[in-house]
Write an enzyme that holds these catalytic residues in place. Sequence first.
Site, PDB file in Angstrom:
ATOM      1  N   ASP A 172      19.953   2.626  -5.298  1.00  0.00           N
ATOM      2  CA  ASP A 172      20.510   1.813  -6.378  1.00  0.00           C
ATOM      3  C   ASP A 172      21.929   2.219  -6.760  1.00  0.00           C
ATOM      4  O   ASP A 172      22.853   1.410  -6.697  1.00  0.00           O
ATOM      5  CB  ASP A 172      19.579   1.824  -7.606  1.00  0.00           C
ATOM      6  N   ASP A 211       5.440  -3.376   1.557  1.00  0.00           N
ATOM      7  CA  ASP A 211       5.686  -2.378   2.596  1.00  0.00           C
ATOM      8  C   ASP A 211       4.401  -1.744   3.118  1.00  0.00           C
ATOM      9  O   ASP A 211       4.434  -0.978   4.070  1.00  0.00           O
ATOM     10  CB  ASP A 211       6.643  -1.291   2.086  1.00  0.00           C
TER      11      ASP A 211
HETATM   12  O1  LIG Z   1       9.327   2.415   1.133  1.00  0.00           O
HETATM   13  C1  LIG Z   1       9.373   1.953  -0.003  1.00  0.00           C
HETATM   14  C2  LIG Z   1       9.427   2.772  -1.151  1.00  0.00           C
HETATM   15  C3  LIG Z   1       9.466   2.163  -2.402  1.00  0.00           C
HETATM   16  N1  LIG Z   1       9.433   0.816  -2.522  1.00  0.00           N
HETATM   17  C4  LIG Z   1       9.474   0.198  -3.871  1.00  0.00           C
HETATM   18  O2  LIG Z   1      10.486   0.770  -4.651  1.00  0.00           O
HETATM   19  C5  LIG Z   1      10.188   0.597  -6.014  1.00  0.00           C
HETATM   20  C6  LIG Z   1      10.541   1.832  -6.824  1.00  0.00           C
HETATM   21  O3  LIG Z   1       9.691   2.879  -6.535  1.00  0.00           O
HETATM   22  P1  LIG Z   1       9.034   3.821  -7.647  1.00  0.00           P
HETATM   23  O4  LIG Z   1       8.171   4.791  -6.950  1.00  0.00           O
HETATM   24  O5  LIG Z   1       8.451   3.006  -8.733  1.00  0.00           O
HETATM   25  O6  LIG Z   1      10.278   4.609  -8.171  1.00  0.00           O
HETATM   26  P2  LIG Z   1      10.821   4.828  -9.648  1.00  0.00           P
HETATM   27  O7  LIG Z   1      11.225   6.221  -9.773  1.00  0.00           O
HETATM   28  O8  LIG Z   1       9.915   4.324 -10.679  1.00  0.00           O
HETATM   29  O9  LIG Z   1      12.075   3.868  -9.484  1.00  0.00           O
HETATM   30  C7  LIG Z   1      13.399   4.029  -9.917  1.00  0.00           C
HETATM   31  O10 LIG Z   1      14.212   4.703  -8.981  1.00  0.00           O
HETATM   32  C8  LIG Z   1      14.301   4.110  -7.680  1.00  0.00           C
HETATM   33  C9  LIG Z   1      15.312   4.901  -6.893  1.00  0.00           C
HETATM   34  O11 LIG Z   1      14.858   6.174  -6.616  1.00  0.00           O
HETATM   35  C10 LIG Z   1      14.736   2.673  -7.770  1.00  0.00           C
HETATM   36  O12 LIG Z   1      14.666   2.102  -6.503  1.00  0.00           O
HETATM   37  C11 LIG Z   1      13.824   1.939  -8.707  1.00  0.00           C
HETATM   38  O13 LIG Z   1      14.183   0.600  -8.809  1.00  0.00           O
HETATM   39  C12 LIG Z   1      13.872   2.603 -10.063  1.00  0.00           C
HETATM   40  O14 LIG Z   1      13.048   1.910 -10.973  1.00  0.00           O
HETATM   41  C13 LIG Z   1       8.727   0.192  -6.103  1.00  0.00           C
HETATM   42  O15 LIG Z   1       8.648  -1.173  -6.428  1.00  0.00           O
HETATM   43  C14 LIG Z   1       8.242   0.431  -4.694  1.00  0.00           C
HETATM   44  O16 LIG Z   1       7.226  -0.447  -4.346  1.00  0.00           O
HETATM   45  C15 LIG Z   1       9.377   0.016  -1.401  1.00  0.00           C
HETATM   46  O17 LIG Z   1       9.347  -1.198  -1.493  1.00  0.00           O
HETATM   47  N2  LIG Z   1       9.352   0.601  -0.169  1.00  0.00           N
END
Ligand SMILES: O=c1ccn([C@@H]2O[C@H](COP(=O)(O)OP(=O)(O)O[C@H]3O[C@H](CO)[C@@H](O)[C@H](O)[C@H]3O)[C@@H](O)[C@H]2O)c(=O)[nH]1
Length: 938
Positions: free
Chosen positions: A624, A225
């Site tokens: 999710d 992204d």
């Molecule tokens: O515009 C965006 C924003 C995020 N992501 C991806 O979304 C994932 C999750 O983001 P992260 O910041 O790591 O969030 P976490 O809090 O660690 O993630 C948990 O919570 C999210 C929901 O809030 C879920 O989507 C994730 O799968 C889950 O692991 C990462 O791979 C990002 O690269 C994108 O691809 N595009």
Amino acid sequence: MAPGVGDGRRNNGEVVPGCVCGFQVCACAGAAAVASAASSADMDKLAMAATATEGQIGAVNDESWVAVDLSDDLSGDGADAGVALEDRPVFRTEKIKGILLHPYRVLIFVRLIAFTLFVIWRISHKNPDAMWLWVTSIAGEFWFGFSWLLDQLPKLNPINRVPDLVVLRQRFDRADGTSLLPGLDIFVTTADPFKEPILSTANSILSILAADYPVEKNTCYLSDDSGMLLTYEAMAEAAKFATVWVPFCRKHGIEPRGPESYFELKSHPYMGRAQEDFVNDRRRVRKEYDEFKARINGLEHEIKQRSDGYNANTKDGEPRATWMSDGTQWQGTWVEPSENHRKGDHAGIVLVLLNHPSHTRQLGPPASADNPLDFSLVDVRLPMLVYVSREKRPGHNHQKKAGAMNALTRASAVLSNSPFILNLDCDHYINNSQALRAGICFMLGRDSDTVAFVQFPQRFEGVDPTDLYANHNRIFFDGTLRALDGMQGPIYVGTGCLFRRITLYGFDPPRINVGGTCFPALGGLFAKQRYDKPGLEMTVKAATVAKGKHGFLPMPKKSYGKSDAFVDTIPKASHPSPYSAAESAVHADEAAIEEAVNVCAAAYEKKTGWGSSIGWVYGTVTEDVVTGYRMHIKGWRSRYCSIYPHAFIGTAPINLTERLYQVLRWSTGSLEIFFSKNNPLFGSTFLNPLQRVAYINITTYPFTAIFLIFYTTVPALSFVTGHFIVQRPTTMFYVYLAIVLGTLLILAVLEVKWAGVTVFEWFRNGQFWMTASCSAYLAAVLQVLFKVVFRRDISFKLTSKQPAGDEKKDPYADLYVVRWTWLMVTPIIIIIVNIVGSAVAFAKVLDGEWTHWLKVAGGVFFNFWVLFHLYPFAKGLLGKHGKTPVVVLVWWAFTFVITAVLYINIPHFHAGGHHAAKHGAHGPHHGTKHDDIYYFWP
Ligand SMILES: O=c1ccn([C@@H]2O[C@H](COP(=O)(O)OP(=O)(O)O[C@H]3O[C@H](CO)[C@@H](O)[C@H](O)[C@H]3O)[C@@H](O)[C@H]2O)c(=O)[nH]1
Ligand SMILES: [Mn+2]
């Protein structure tokens, strides 16, 4: 119990370093397995080795679980003892032993009754001295009881499922090295090469390329992204390094297959291998990996330099492009952003890094002068790898991660169209090379055709050993999610989840027709459970799509968007044909790639069903939960797959601030769902009743903040005002309190036992619950109310994966890096109020004013309860690693003593009378002399 399946399983309560020691057994077994995969003469050895490997695959405390009684279907002793391999199911289903389950259920019932009686008692015993205190505290107690029930009821029927990889191999892998396993597309999302370090993403990709799954059935997609060349080139480097890394993993059965974590292993990796060959190979690959790392670290600089070279003649004011190594301008974001080349404004990019491999095994070259690694017995093919950066344009809502996933869903459909999709965040790597196979077991078993997704638990590394902020979340994963498997299935938690592709397209599950009414095959207490039964013929079949109103589509064609090429892939995604090797041939030719770019266009989803009835659901930052929910209300089921060694491992925010922001995002997202049309109260009747309860719980839990904030301050205030939530704490009050808390503790002990976690983790969980409630949940409630009123979208703040501290010296340095946030205000106030409260109580007793100490007991108890829960917060807020407890204690003692001394020594503070003249407005608290906490504020 079948040989090799149940034995050797371990209790994951003793887990932390476990993934390391677990590999010793696993790795040498796997070594034989894969090395031998090259020659079909060695198939027997392979099967044997596989058996040994799978000995490790189960994940719960063995003593607490028994196989469900299958005697309906099998004559004889029920369990799978004595059943021939061919008749064994691809996974086993277990339930909790009666000796744990019965008391567990009875206690839930007892506690429910006790809680009800308690609330009734409270309502009928008014506190006329302080009615406001009485009313609000009862509201709080009612909510706590209610939310406990929401959390507890879905855990009435926990189920554990154990995949059987031996059977899977037996049924789907052919002796000639080909396989009947279905195609599998793996999606990885990244959004920022700096906040989500490219080295870590590259490691995840490498672990995927090296995983044990038929190479030609496996395609990996990276969604970027950020649209940055840096990410792309890092992946190109990874693809290059994979040509060495992947055959090395196969040859020696390396575990785990992410190079960084593999080379960090402190165990003895030499065990049980052909010593010399392995040692040489390992040294060689290690060297290559270090060079690979160096190149990754140098990439940013290299791109800059290269671009500067090309841009040398650019005039001032003209955009300075970022250049690819082949001398063309990068289509995505430029280092110096300019129009059409910045984050949020660039073309769609689809680049195939590794094209689709051939369908037959390809052995590598023998060792030679310039290639010291002997791969002559190893299959050296690599799975297909594709870089995707969807188009971004200003004025479009790109819908965060959900938008990225939907773009990938379409792009992958026109390129490989596998019937199954695994989704991983960029920091989650495959830690167990058997994970993909384990997940697939739940999709190919009998009765699996109503399973929409298989959720794996999220496991984390880099969390401090005391897990100060409950990052491991074990109670949620090993308790709640596993228990839901006994209802309709675990909720989807964003990463580590294997989907059946057609469920993303809005298909209904195949319905069973009973007496004229259709209902889905729901599991759980309210429907007859249909377990995967052995002894019956198992055919490979996907949910076949019947022709309906819209042809082979569940929805009008236009709701899928304008691409006919894409729409044509839909019925095929469910057709059994993708299972056969020949037909799943993928051609990432020019036309297909062009189409993939086309379906990633920013405007593609306009006036379509994407984000509502199709694909990942929009409108919340926790895409999710709601995406899984939309599947469950159609009657689809899901399954929980917890294996050992852990399937996937990711990173977690161990810094207090980051953690609070993460929880803020989750709780905000939950409330967004509650205030949307996806409120589970209104979900269809296909939703299993207790599954609905679980969804209500997960979309309402942040409301706890409102009640808890009150509850954590008022008892403390009561020391000062002299009022308490009850007029006079009678014996009855304490008896109820004891029952309500006692049953909670015993339930916890039982739950901890069957879930295979530790009591310590249970306490950490409780502690973080309070910290989050008074900070992040509260903010979430306010934020969402704001959104509901003003219709403003809430942004997705990425969780940083880059530790702020000095990683070399102390891997947990980030734990105590204090970055201020408003989220910390409320917990701080609560702590101060409670310390002051207990100090005043102490002073009152010293002073001889309160001679009857029992009068204080209730308040002191609450005080302790609050401070105990907020201890990790205080520790994180104040401490330097190691010295913290002392600092907290000193701080606490200091405040306590000062308050008490002030209270006793400054007569007018508690002389009564004259302050009423000064603060006459504080009228309602009459009755005692010391009715106002404001006297103690500076
Ligand atoms: O515009 C965006 C924003 C995020 N992501 C991806 O979304 C994932 C999750 O983001 P992260 O910041 O790591 O969030 P976490 O809090 O660690 O993630 C948990 O919570 C999210 C929901 O809030 C879920 O989507 C994730 O799968 C889950 O692991 C990462 O791979 C990002 O690269 C994108 O691809 N595009
Ligand atoms: Mn994450």
